[in-house]
Design a protein around this motif. Structure first.
Motif, PDB file in Angstrom:
ATOM      1  N   ASP A   1      -2.752  -0.081  -9.126  1.00 23.08           N
ATOM      2  CA  ASP A   1      -3.537   0.928  -9.839  1.00 23.08           C
ATOM      3  C   ASP A   1      -4.062   1.919  -8.806  1.00 23.08           C
ATOM      4  O   ASP A   1      -5.016   1.635  -8.086  1.00 23.08           O
ATOM      5  N   GLU A   2      -3.408   3.069  -8.739  1.00 18.10           N
ATOM      6  CA  GLU A   2      -3.770   4.060  -7.719  1.00 18.10           C
ATOM      7  C   GLU A   2      -5.170   4.618  -7.939  1.00 18.10           C
ATOM      8  O   GLU A   2      -5.834   5.020  -6.978  1.00 18.10           O
ATOM      9  N   THR A   3      -5.651   4.612  -9.171  1.00 19.15           N
ATOM     10  CA  THR A   3      -7.012   5.082  -9.434  1.00 19.15           C
ATOM     11  C   THR A   3      -8.031   4.199  -8.721  1.00 19.15           C
ATOM     12  O   THR A   3      -8.996   4.702  -8.149  1.00 19.15           O
ATOM     13  N   CYS A   4      -7.805   2.886  -8.732  1.00 16.90           N
ATOM     14  CA  CYS A   4      -8.689   1.970  -8.005  1.00 16.90           C
ATOM     15  C   CYS A   4      -8.688   2.306  -6.515  1.00 16.90           C
ATOM     16  O   CYS A   4      -9.745   2.345  -5.878  1.00 16.90           O
ATOM     17  N   LEU A   5      -7.497   2.534  -5.975  1.00 16.50           N
ATOM     18  CA  LEU A   5      -7.384   2.867  -4.559  1.00 16.50           C
ATOM     19  C   LEU A   5      -8.110   4.171  -4.234  1.00 16.50           C
ATOM     20  O   LEU A   5      -8.850   4.253  -3.250  1.00 16.50           O
ATOM     21  N   GLU A   6      -7.903   5.176  -5.071  1.00 13.28           N
ATOM     22  CA  GLU A   6      -8.556   6.463  -4.835  1.00 13.28           C
ATOM     23  C   GLU A   6     -10.071   6.327  -4.928  1.00 13.28           C
ATOM     24  O   GLU A   6     -10.804   6.940  -4.129  1.00 13.28           O
ATOM     25  N   ASN A   7     -10.552   5.526  -5.872  1.00 15.05           N
ATOM     26  CA  ASN A   7     -11.998   5.302  -5.993  1.00 15.05           C
ATOM     27  C   ASN A   7     -12.547   4.595  -4.758  1.00 15.05           C
ATOM     28  O   ASN A   7     -13.615   4.969  -4.250  1.00 15.05           O
ATOM     29  N   MET A   8     -11.829   3.576  -4.281  1.00 13.38           N
ATOM     30  CA  MET A   8     -12.277   2.871  -3.075  1.00 13.38           C
ATOM     31  C   MET A   8     -12.237   3.799  -1.869  1.00 13.38           C
ATOM     32  O   MET A   8     -13.117   3.766  -1.019  1.00 13.38           O
ATOM     33  N   GLN A   9     -11.225   4.653  -1.827  1.00 11.17           N
ATOM     34  CA  GLN A   9     -11.084   5.587  -0.720  1.00 11.17           C
ATOM     35  C   GLN A   9     -12.266   6.556  -0.692  1.00 11.17           C
ATOM     36  O   GLN A   9     -12.839   6.816   0.367  1.00 11.17           O
ATOM     37  N   SER A  10     -12.653   7.058  -1.851  1.00 15.41           N
ATOM     38  CA  SER A  10     -13.778   7.996  -1.856  1.00 15.41           C
ATOM     39  C   SER A  10     -15.094   7.267  -1.596  1.00 15.41           C
ATOM     40  O   SER A  10     -15.989   7.813  -0.958  1.00 15.41           O
ATOM     41  N   LEU A  11     -15.194   6.024  -2.028  1.00 12.46           N
ATOM     42  CA  LEU A  11     -16.403   5.236  -1.793  1.00 12.46           C
ATOM     43  C   LEU A  11     -16.563   4.870  -0.317  1.00 12.46           C
ATOM     44  O   LEU A  11     -17.647   4.983   0.250  1.00 12.46           O
ATOM     45  N   LEU A  12     -15.467   4.451   0.316  1.00 13.48           N
ATOM     46  CA  LEU A  12     -15.531   3.953   1.693  1.00 13.48           C
ATOM     47  C   LEU A  12     -15.333   5.036   2.750  1.00 13.48           C
ATOM     48  O   LEU A  12     -15.665   4.820   3.917  1.00 13.48           O
ATOM     49  N   GLY A  13     -14.755   6.151   2.366  1.00 12.77           N
ATOM     50  CA  GLY A  13     -14.560   7.249   3.312  1.00 12.77           C
ATOM     51  C   GLY A  13     -13.752   6.818   4.523  1.00 12.77           C
ATOM     52  O   GLY A  13     -12.672   6.263   4.399  1.00 12.77           O
ATOM     53  N   GLU A  14     -14.315   7.065   5.706  1.00 14.45           N
ATOM     54  CA  GLU A  14     -13.604   6.768   6.966  1.00 14.45           C
ATOM     55  C   GLU A  14     -13.313   5.282   7.149  1.00 14.45           C
ATOM     56  O   GLU A  14     -12.416   4.917   7.903  1.00 14.45           O
ATOM     57  N   GLN A  15     -14.066   4.420   6.486  1.00 10.84           N
ATOM     58  CA  GLN A  15     -13.852   2.971   6.620  1.00 10.84           C
ATOM     59  C   GLN A  15     -12.710   2.467   5.741  1.00 10.84           C
ATOM     60  O   GLN A  15     -12.307   1.316   5.845  1.00 10.84           O
ATOM     61  N   PHE A  16     -12.181   3.333   4.865  1.00 10.24           N
ATOM     62  CA  PHE A  16     -11.193   2.867   3.884  1.00 10.24           C
ATOM     63  C   PHE A  16      -9.970   2.227   4.536  1.00 10.24           C
ATOM     64  O   PHE A  16      -9.590   1.121   4.185  1.00 10.24           O
ATOM     65  N   ASN A  17      -9.341   2.904   5.494  1.00 11.44           N
ATOM     66  CA  ASN A  17      -8.098   2.376   6.086  1.00 11.44           C
ATOM     67  C   ASN A  17      -8.321   1.013   6.737  1.00 11.44           C
ATOM     68  O   ASN A  17      -7.535   0.092   6.521  1.00 11.44           O
ATOM     69  N   ASP A  18      -9.395   0.892   7.512  1.00 10.84           N
ATOM     70  CA  ASP A  18      -9.680  -0.391   8.168  1.00 10.84           C
ATOM     71  C   ASP A  18      -9.976  -1.474   7.135  1.00 10.84           C
ATOM     72  O   ASP A  18      -9.540  -2.620   7.288  1.00 10.84           O
ATOM     73  N   THR A  19     -10.707  -1.102   6.103  1.00 11.51           N
ATOM     74  CA  THR A  19     -11.048  -2.069   5.056  1.00 11.51           C
ATOM     75  C   THR A  19      -9.794  -2.516   4.319  1.00 11.51           C
ATOM     76  O   THR A  19      -9.615  -3.711   4.045  1.00 11.51           O
ATOM     77  N   LEU A  20      -8.911  -1.579   4.015  1.00 15.21           N
ATOM     78  CA  LEU A  20      -7.666  -1.931   3.335  1.00 15.21           C
ATOM     79  C   LEU A  20      -6.810  -2.834   4.222  1.00 15.21           C
ATOM     80  O   LEU A  20      -6.275  -3.842   3.754  1.00 15.21           O
ATOM     81  N   GLU A  21      -6.713  -2.513   5.498  1.00 16.12           N
ATOM     82  CA  GLU A  21      -5.943  -3.365   6.425  1.00 16.12           C
ATOM     83  C   GLU A  21      -6.508  -4.779   6.447  1.00 16.12           C
ATOM     84  O   GLU A  21      -5.765  -5.765   6.412  1.00 16.12           O
ATOM     85  N   PHE A  22      -7.842  -4.888   6.504  1.00 17.36           N
ATOM     86  CA  PHE A  22      -8.494  -6.204   6.488  1.00 17.36           C
ATOM     87  C   PHE A  22      -8.169  -6.923   5.186  1.00 17.36           C
ATOM     88  O   PHE A  22      -7.847  -8.113   5.168  1.00 17.36           O
ATOM     89  N   CYS A  23      -8.247  -6.189   4.088  1.00 13.88           N
ATOM     90  CA  CYS A  23      -7.986  -6.753   2.773  1.00 13.88           C
ATOM     91  C   CYS A  23      -6.552  -7.292   2.678  1.00 13.88           C
ATOM     92  O   CYS A  23      -6.321  -8.368   2.125  1.00 13.88           O
ATOM     93  N   LEU A  24      -5.601  -6.560   3.233  1.00 12.60           N
ATOM     94  CA  LEU A  24      -4.210  -7.014   3.219  1.00 12.60           C
ATOM     95  C   LEU A  24      -4.062  -8.332   3.979  1.00 12.60           C
ATOM     96  O   LEU A  24      -3.336  -9.230   3.535  1.00 12.60           O
ATOM     97  N   SER A  25      -4.765  -8.468   5.091  1.00  7.44           N
ATOM     98  CA  SER A  25      -4.684  -9.741   5.828  1.00  7.44           C
ATOM     99  C   SER A  25      -5.397 -10.848   5.047  1.00  7.44           C
ATOM    100  O   SER A  25      -4.991 -12.009   5.100  1.00  7.44           O
ATOM    101  N   GLU A  26      -6.437 -10.482   4.295  1.00  2.00           N
ATOM    102  CA  GLU A  26      -7.121 -11.461   3.441  1.00  2.00           C
ATOM    103  C   GLU A  26      -6.204 -11.952   2.322  1.00  2.00           C
ATOM    104  O   GLU A  26      -6.264 -13.115   1.945  1.00  2.00           O
ATOM    105  N   PHE A  27      -5.372 -11.060   1.779  1.00  6.35           N
ATOM    106  CA  PHE A  27      -4.413 -11.488   0.747  1.00  6.35           C
ATOM    107  C   PHE A  27      -3.587 -12.651   1.288  1.00  6.35           C
ATOM    108  O   PHE A  27      -3.421 -13.666   0.613  1.00  6.35           O
ATOM    109  N   ASP A  28      -3.057 -12.490   2.497  1.00  9.49           N
ATOM    110  CA  ASP A  28      -2.252 -13.549   3.120  1.00  9.49           C
ATOM    111  C   ASP A  28      -3.075 -14.815   3.330  1.00  9.49           C
ATOM    112  O   ASP A  28      -2.650 -15.916   2.984  1.00  9.49           O
TER     113      ASP A  28
END
Length: 115
Positions: free
Chosen positions: A6-33
């Motif tokens: 759901d790209e809307t969720c991603l866009e919302n998280m991106q606007s919420l987290l701003g500069e931290q979004f990429n690092d947070t997403l990377e962390f989240c991907l490792s958490e999935f594993d």
């Protein structure tokens, strides 16, 4: 299973987290594993831990728009809560492939959304 993001969720998280979004997403991907591996490792001998890890994975996945991954994790969590352990176990292989597919889609989205 068709992997859905759901790209809307991603866009919302991106606007919420701003500069931290990429690092947070990377962390989240490792958490999935990590969480999927924990579900797999604990489903035979610690149902409480397996349920807790499936719940965390469901929440993390939904927060970052990995809807089909969240659905599989929810199915495992609910099966364990209902003591339908065999059904939960059948979903673990689906979970692992869904983690990989969701991560690939999220990384592709991230790459294409970088401005």
């Amino acid at each position: 299973m068709d992997t859905k993001i759901d790209e809307t969720c991603l866009e919302n998280m991106q606007s919420l987290l701003g500069e931290q979004f990429n690092d947070t997403l990377e962390f989240c991907l490792s958490e999935f594993d990590r969480l999927a591996n924990e579900v797999k490792a604990t489903i035979d001998d610690d149902l409480e831990a397996a349920t807790r890890n499936a719940h965390s994975l469901k929440s993390n996945a939904a927060q970052f728009g990995a809807m089909s991954l969240a659905d599989v994790a929810r199915t495992i969590e609910m099966s364990l809560v209902e003591n339908n352990v065999e059904h939960a176990k059948t979903q673990v292989s689906v979970l692992c492939s869904e983690v990989d597919a969701s991560k690939a889609l999220l990384q592709r989205w991230l790459t294409s959304s970088v401005k």
